[in-house]
Design a protein around this motif. Structure first.
Motif, PDB file in Angstrom:
ATOM      1  N   GLN A   1      16.132 -10.866 -10.353  1.00 25.26           N
ATOM      2  CA  GLN A   1      15.121 -11.735 -10.968  1.00 25.26           C
ATOM      3  C   GLN A   1      16.111 -12.729 -11.635  1.00 25.26           C
ATOM      4  O   GLN A   1      16.827 -12.499 -12.373  1.00 25.26           O
TER       5      GLN A   1
ATOM      6  N   LYS B   1      19.645  -5.116 -12.533  1.00 24.28           N
ATOM      7  CA  LYS B   1      20.528  -5.988 -13.227  1.00 24.28           C
ATOM      8  C   LYS B   1      21.846  -5.053 -13.515  1.00 24.28           C
ATOM      9  O   LYS B   1      22.580  -5.134 -14.621  1.00 24.28           O
TER      10      LYS B   1
ATOM     11  N   PRO C   1      16.292 -16.607 -13.534  1.00 26.66           N
ATOM     12  CA  PRO C   1      15.542 -17.062 -14.767  1.00 26.66           C
ATOM     13  C   PRO C   1      14.112 -17.843 -14.271  1.00 26.66           C
ATOM     14  O   PRO C   1      13.197 -17.549 -14.964  1.00 26.66           O
TER      15      PRO C   1
ATOM     16  N   HIS D   1       7.141 -14.366 -13.600  1.00 19.20           N
ATOM     17  CA  HIS D   1       6.558 -12.976 -13.739  1.00 19.20           C
ATOM     18  C   HIS D   1       6.842 -12.624 -12.246  1.00 19.20           C
ATOM     19  O   HIS D   1       5.857 -11.816 -11.632  1.00 19.20           O
TER      20      HIS D   1
ATOM     21  N   MET E   1      11.662 -14.998 -13.382  1.00 19.95           N
ATOM     22  CA  MET E   1      11.397 -14.171 -14.867  1.00 19.95           C
ATOM     23  C   MET E   1      10.391 -15.114 -15.524  1.00 19.95           C
ATOM     24  O   MET E   1       9.332 -14.447 -15.958  1.00 19.95           O
TER      25      MET E   1
ATOM     26  N   SER F   1       5.366  -9.078 -11.549  1.00 16.97           N
ATOM     27  CA  SER F   1       6.273  -8.228 -12.409  1.00 16.97           C
ATOM     28  C   SER F   1       5.515  -6.980 -12.839  1.00 16.97           C
ATOM     29  O   SER F   1       5.864  -6.058 -13.520  1.00 16.97           O
TER      30      SER F   1
ATOM     31  N   GLN G   1       9.218 -10.798  -9.056  1.00 16.71           N
ATOM     32  CA  GLN G   1      10.172  -9.690  -9.102  1.00 16.71           C
ATOM     33  C   GLN G   1      10.624  -9.527  -7.558  1.00 16.71           C
ATOM     34  O   GLN G   1       9.636  -9.423  -6.789  1.00 16.71           O
TER      35      GLN G   1
END
Length: 513
Positions: free
Chosen positions: A451, A509, A453, A459, A456, A483, A461
């Motif tokens: 993901q 991550k 920025p 929302h 993110m 997400s 993924q």
């Protein structure tokens, strides 16, 4: 205590292993002939001066040949295969001693294969694969035996793999060759249809370009009337011929490789057989199948045809991704009918509600695309300012690149998507063609979620599914999804893993959840 069964490979394995060595020796022989033979022919009066070098080269090549033969014979004579107490042991007692022990429970597939040479001498090759990610790209063990012995050993190993399961039906061991004994048998029309719809657009483009290049080269050589550039013409022609042969075979093998293709489901195993110049016989335990993949080329999407292949260790490895077919190209209703009889565990793969990527994914794509476009425009203006490119190319090149990228984004948005269900995850990828991968949660090794920025903030993924398979089938992209579905995805994945004693299947991550 069980008495061990100990044996060696068939002696013909020496000849098969000598193929690469013979190619090397052939190259040396060609070099020796090209270096010394012209001198012998042109300067017949000084044969005595040139002949020793020529003879020494031939003698050296012959000595190398004898060394290679003796080395392979020694390896054959010192390599033993033993079966005892649910284990398979491969032992080599040469200068570098090696002992490889495999538990029967870890064997994923026991497959048989025959090339043209093996058909002529009556031998078959057994290929064993284990449930190991480190060796997923190659066959773990190869055993060459007489065909009758190979079939008997295959049945013995399969019984070792499933000692807790009920004994297979008598017909499962024999697998008669009659088409009626199989659930699916491809006739001549099926093979032709599969060959047509499996044609790769890239291979077809290379084939057309290589033919055009060959015609242009021959035309230039004829009309130039000069022999000075003959060497250059021959080199370029050989390169073009190599491209032509590669692309032609890539297209042609779809019409001949799956000659007499047939599949049968007996209890918990799939039996797959096909081949003309190379006969293949797969026995695949259903519980070893990692996923089902539905493929469509561009022509197949236009014609409404689908092809199914299974993903597991031992099929599609060693760089040959065309070995894992379950159903050849056919219409959707035919595919569903055959999947229902062959692999009902995955029969609803085409009926699941696949959701296209959320529309806000365009923001994730277009914002970086706009920034890259500005940089490309500045670069083009700089090239025009310094008079490196003309105004036409400074405008046309960025527009072509931007148009191509935009077209790919449109194609990806119209093609890709995913579906997260109670027991399965469905990932759809592609641009012109289409690939649908259906994997049960408990068969997924781990999931890598990514993901940036911008995603993110919106929302969104995306991720990757990692399966226990060959290199070409290990990683499957999971296109962008909301997400909000991550919690559901994580719960289903963890639940299926915990039921089987696994933990930490999600890598997000760089950290495991």
């Amino acid at each position: 205590m069980e008495t061990p069964i100990r044996f060696r490979n068939h002696i013909s394995i020496v000849a098969e292993r000598m193929v690469r060595g013979l190619v090397f020796l052939g190259a040396l022989l060609a070099g020796n002939l090209s270096q010394n033979l012209p001198g012998l022919l042109e300067d017949a009066g000084h044969i005595s001066e040139n002949l020793p070098a020529f003879a020494a080269g031939l003698a050296g090549i012959f000595v190398l040949f004898l060394i290679l033969v003796l080395w392979q014979v020694m390896i054959w004579s010192k390599t033993y295969i033993s079966i005892c107490e649910n284990t398979l042991v491969i032992e080599r007692n040469t200068m570098n001693r090696m002992k490889y022990t495999i538990a029967a429970s870890s064997i994923s597939n026991v497959n048989m294969e025959q090339n043209l040479f093996e058909m002529l001498i009556g031998t078959s090759k057994l290929k064993l694969d284990t449930n190991s990610l480190s060796t997923a790209n190659k066959t773990d063990v190869q055993i060459l035996l007489k065909t009758a012995q190979a079939e008997a050993l295959k049945q013995h190993l399969m019984s070792m793999m499933h000692q807790d399961a009920p004994a297979p039906q008598p017909e499962a061991a024999a697998m008669p060759d009659a088409p009626a004994s199989f659930d699916s048998h491809a006739d001549f029309g099926d093979i032709l249809a599969h060959g047509f719809f499996s044609i790769s657009l890239f291979s077809l483009l290379i084939l057309v370009l290589s033919i055009a290049g060959a015609v242009f080269s021959i035309r230039e050589a004829i009309f130039s009337g000069s022999t000075e550039g003959l060497a250059g013409f021959l080199v370029s022609f050989l390169v073009i011929f190599g491209l032509f042969a590669s692309s032609f075979w890539d297209i042609a093998r779809g019409f001949i490789q799956y000659y007499n293709f047939r599949v049968r489901r007996l209890e918990d195993r799939l039996y797959i057989q096909y081949g003309l110049l190379r006969k293949v016989s797969y026995t695949v335990p259903v519980d070893k199948i990692q996923a089902l993949k539905i493929n469509q080329t561009l022509s197949a999407r236009i014609g409404g045809r689908y092809m199914a292949e299974i993903i597991n260790i031992g099929m599609g490895d060693e760089g040959n991704d065309r070995n894992s077919f379950l159903v050849l190209y056919c219409r959707k209703d035919t595919l569903l009918k055959r999947l229902s009889s062959l692999l009902p565990e995955f029969a609803d793969s085409l009926e699941l509600d696949v959701q296209r990527q959320p529309a806000r994914v365009w923001a994730v794509w277009l914002i970086p695309f706009g920034i890259a476009g500005l940089l490309l425009g500045f670069l083009s203006w700089s090239l025009y300012w310094f008079q490196i490119l003309t105004a036409f190319w400074c405008i046309a090149a960025p527009l072509l690149m931007a148009g191509g990228c935009l077209l790919l984004m449109i194609l990806r948005y119209l093609t890709c998507g995913c579906a997260l269900k109670e027991d399965y995850v469905l990932a759809v990828n592609g641009y012109l063609g289409r690939r649908v991968t259906m994997a049960a949660y408990h068969q997924i090794q781990y999931v890598e979620l990514k993901q940036n920025p911008l995603a993110m903030l919106l929302h969104l993924q995306k991720g990757r599914l990692h399966l226990l398979a060959g290199a070409g089938n290990q990683i499957h992209d999971l296109p962008y999804f909301s997400s909000k579905k991550i919690d559901f995805f994580r719960r289903r994945l963890l639940h299926s893993k915990e039921q089987r004693g696994y933990t930490n299947p999600i890598n997000e991550k760089g950290e495991q959840a």
